[in-house]
Design an enzyme around this catalytic site. Structure first.
Site, mmCIF file in Angstrom:
data_model
loop_
_atom_site.group_PDB
_atom_site.id
_atom_site.type_symbol
_atom_site.label_atom_id
_atom_site.label_comp_id
_atom_site.label_asym_id
_atom_site.label_seq_id
_atom_site.Cartn_x
_atom_site.Cartn_y
_atom_site.Cartn_z
ATOM 1 N N ALA A 110 0.484 -0.726 0.274
ATOM 2 C CA ALA A 110 -0.067 0.061 0.124
ATOM 3 C C ALA A 110 0.720 1.273 0.017
ATOM 4 C CB ALA A 110 -0.918 -0.091 1.326
ATOM 5 N N GLU A 152 0.028 2.375 9.363
ATOM 6 C CA GLU A 152 -0.870 2.862 10.494
ATOM 7 C C GLU A 152 -1.861 3.708 9.510
ATOM 8 O OE1 GLU A 152 1.640 5.960 11.762
ATOM 9 O OE2 GLU A 152 3.476 5.094 12.269
ATOM 10 N N GLU A 253 8.827 -0.280 12.915
ATOM 11 C CA GLU A 253 9.706 1.024 13.104
ATOM 12 C C GLU A 253 10.119 1.626 14.481
ATOM 13 O OE1 GLU A 253 7.520 4.001 9.359
ATOM 14 O OE2 GLU A 253 8.113 4.553 11.497
#
Length: 519
Positions: A110, A152, A253
């Site tokens: 994405a 996210e 991350e």
């Protein structure tokens, strides 16, 4: 030297970059050949300077990859996470550079151009085709670790509905890989660390049927800043939250930069006994120095990479990072999947997921219509910055029912054509209105056509064709609405009905080396 001996030696030498596929068993990653547990020692890799046609693709810059791969290997990196690629470009050279350095790829499918909008979520044919194109472009590489289907997307309690659409894409990409590629490639999700949704979102992507669950769960975690600790940072609480999770988890991350230069003291915890029974490593953010000042190296004007202090600090920590894992044959722990979160103030997405987008269903629907959106809609949208179709959809939804082209992730109700292109949806609404008003004008944007089919009740049951070639969609998205021979309005034959929804690198190196040895 005999040819057979030369070839034997070359195969031995070549095995250093013919990386073994990584597989999942229970909550851990394993090397599929050595069966040793695999811990991610990753770095985020998205240099902003490599842009073509509006798309950043660091894996299409062979010179930069050849420059960076050895530096990453010296750092102790075994995985790089890339957030955006263009599947139409050639990635062989870059993937070879990283494979030679012993580095796997963790790839987001994405991207900013093709992703689910958290504010107005949809999972469309346009997105599904884009995701499949990326899968097709990278599934051939042995050093592909996994795909991330969303990053996210749901980032707070106001947009949890979007997670239903992301989870549907995970379901479909998993099925697509199984149907079209002769290997297992994990597909997962990367979340932020929002206090209001951290529990329901991790459970949501781990609940329901196995086919709908994310294969792994990543967290972008920046809690450890400066001279913190496992207890003070929040790492202890996050670790406890995943103690019974049934899938691998890792830090997708990490690397808070509120205190610089970063000391990366968290590395000792991530790869130490406090976390390795639960976590499978992490990905440091990020490789190149950008405006946000997270870089490990700085790319100078001449294209060379300068190692920054953060690089050296991380390198020192990684040298001491020697996580103790378990052998795959000795690991048999099985954990239960999570219970799906209940609808609450903080979580709105139901377990009922949107349908798999089907080009065939949309094409069938349009070919049953006698009034469609004309080419003028596309032209007007281009002139108005792609707002005309959206405006027309808003107008039409105030006039007639949009149930068949929209979805409600809280109720788990999705229209049979909710995944079709905006133009196809508009054609559906124009046709509904025309059946009532006997007019296909719609401010000059409608067009009367002769229906090619008369089987609208079957359209929703047309499944995606996995064997058909997938082309990378244009930025504006595909449309199956097309001009047909015009007809008088009396030719309307559609009856209103309720639709139930319900490798290659080694070979090249081998022959090159044979040529040298035989010279």
């Amino acid at each position: 030297m005999k040819i057979s001996v030369i070839i034997a030696l070359l195969f031995t030498a070549g095995s250093s970059f013919a990386l073994n596929p990584i597989v999942i068993k229970g909550t851990k990653f394993f090397d599929s050949v050595t069966k040793e547990q695999f811990f991610i020692k990753g770095v985020a890799y998205q240099p902003r300077g490599q842009v073509k046609d509006g798309t950043m693709d660091p894996l299409a810059d062979p010179a930069a990859c050849a420059r960076d791969a050895p530096l990453m290997a010296k750092l102790g990196t075994n995985v790089l996470r890339v957030y955006e690629v263009d599947p139409r470009r050639d990635h062989d050279a870059c993937m070879k550079s990283f494979a030679n350095a012993g580095i796997y790829l963790l790839l987001d499918i994405a991207t900013p151009h093709y992703s689910i909008n958290r504010k107005a979520p949809e999972y469309t044919v346009h997105l599904y085709n884009a995701y499949k194109s990326t899968v097709d472009a990278f599934a051939k590489y042995n050093n592909l670790l996994a795909f991330i289907a969303g990053n996210e997307v749901t980032n707070d309690k106001t947009n949890t509905l979007a997670s239903a659409y992301v989870k549907a894409s995970i379901r479909d990409i998993k099925q697509y890989i199984q149907s079209t590629h002769n290997r297992q490639i994990p597909v997962g999700y990367a979340s932020n660390d929002d206090e209001f949704i951290r529990d329901p979102i991790k459970d949501y992507f781990n609940c329901g049927d196995e086919d709908t669950q994310a294969d792994f769960f990543g967290i972008n975690l920046y809690e450890w800043c400066g001279t913190s600790s496992f207890e003070k940072s929040g790492y202890k609480e996050r670790t406890k939250e995943f103690e019974t999770y049934s899938k691998p988890v890792f830090l997708s991350e990490y690397g808070c930069n509120l205190v610089t230069p970063r000391q990366f003291a968290e590395v000792a915890a991530i790869y130490g006994p406090q976390m390795t029974n639960v976590w499978s490593g992490g990905v440091v953010y990020e490789w190149t120095q950008e405006n946000n000042k997270y870089g490990l190296v700085k790319i100078n004007g001449d294209g060379k990479a300068e190692e920054l202090q953060d690089y050296h600090n991380l390198q020192a920590q990684m040298l001491n990072a020697k996580p103790k894992g378990v052998h795959m044959d000795n690991y048999n722990e099985q954990r239960s999947a999570s219970a799906c979160p209940e609808i609450s103030e903080n979580w709105k997405a139901t377990a009922q997921l949107p349908p798999t987008p089907s080009d065939g269903a949309c094409e069938c629907m349009v070919e049953n219509l006698a009034c469609v959106a004309s080419d003028k809609v596309e032209a007007a949208s281009r002139q108005a910055g792609n707002s005309t179709i959206g405006a027309q959809l808003d107008i039409m939804c105030g006039i007639t029912s949009c149930a068949d082209i929209s979805g409600d992730a809280e109720k788990g109700e999705y229209g049979a054509f909710s995944f079709c292109s905006p133009r196809d949806k508009l054609s559906w609404l124009y046709n509904l209105q025309a059946m009532q008003t006997k007019s296909c004008q719609n401010e000059g944007l409608g067009q009367e056509v002769v229906p090619k089919r008369h089987d609208i009740q079957t359209c929703a049951n047309i499944a995606p064709n996995f064997n058909s070639p997938i082309g990378f969609p244009s930025a504006s998205g595909p449309s199956t609405s097309a001009s047909s021979s015009s007809s008088p309005l009396s030719s309307f034959s559609l009856v209103s009905a309720t639709i139930q929804h319900g490798g290659v690198f080694f070979a090249s190196a081998l022959f090159a080396m044979i040529a040298v040895l035989l010279t």
